[in-house]
Scaffold this motif. Structure first.
Motif, PDB file in Angstrom:
ATOM      1  N   GLY A  33       0.793  -1.225   0.000  1.00  0.00           N
ATOM      2  CA  GLY A  33       0.000   0.000   0.000  1.00  0.00           C
ATOM      3  C   GLY A  33       0.825   1.274   0.000  1.00  0.00           C
TER       4      GLY A  33
ATOM      5  N   ARG B 118       2.029   1.940  -3.428  1.00  0.00           N
ATOM      6  CA  ARG B 118       0.943   2.454  -4.281  1.00  0.00           C
ATOM      7  C   ARG B 118       0.754   3.958  -4.046  1.00  0.00           C
ATOM      8  NH1 ARG B 118      -2.917   0.828  -7.582  1.00  0.00           N
ATOM      9  NH2 ARG B 118      -4.914   1.886  -7.637  1.00  0.00           N
TER      10      ARG B 118
ATOM     11  N   CYS C 208      -2.265   6.422   4.516  1.00  0.00           N
ATOM     12  CA  CYS C 208      -1.758   5.046   4.402  1.00  0.00           C
ATOM     13  C   CYS C 208      -0.266   4.944   4.694  1.00  0.00           C
ATOM     14  CB  CYS C 208      -2.023   4.502   2.997  1.00  0.00           C
ATOM     15  SG  CYS C 208      -3.761   4.376   2.593  1.00  0.00           S
TER      16      CYS C 208
END
Length: 122
Positions: A27, A30, A54
């Motif tokens: 994550g 990303r 995140c």
């Protein structure tokens, strides 16, 4: 500029985020890809600020440093990477990054030029 610790914080953040986005699949990687693509071309790849939630503290600090660095750009982010790595293909590498992460706004696969793998750490 071969020693990563010798780079200004903004360039170190840029290098780290590109390496993260290009070499990992979690994550945080990303989010790194989305932020880089947003800086590369915000009209095609808008970045949602809530994505920053995140990131762990270290990478959040780096993301803020990268945004601060790019707030008054002297060069585009892909041009900085070209300079750091002595290359001319980071614009296309960002297009490949958009494809790898399946980003909305990516170009058609047929428009991607082949790119050779590179060693990111110098």
């Amino acid at each position: 500029m071969s020693e990563p610790d010798a780079l200004p914080p903004g360039l170190q953040a840029l290098r780290t985020f590109y390496e993260l986005a290009a070499n990992h699949s979690h994550g945080g990687a990303r989010v790194a890809a989305k932020l880089l693509l947003g800086l590369y071309n915000g009209a095609r790849f808008p970045f949602e600020l809530t994505e920053l939630r995140c990131l762990d503290d270290k990478h959040l600090t780096m993301a803020l440093e990268l945004m601060r660095f790019d707030a008054t750009p002297k060069m585009e982010v892909h041009d900085w990477l070209n300079r750091l790595y002595g290359r001319k293909d980071f614009g296309m590498r960002f297009e490949h990054l958009a494809h790898a992460w399946r980003m909305k706004g990516r170009c058609k696969k047929a428009y991607l030029e082949p790119i050779a793998p590179i060693e990111l750490r110098q």
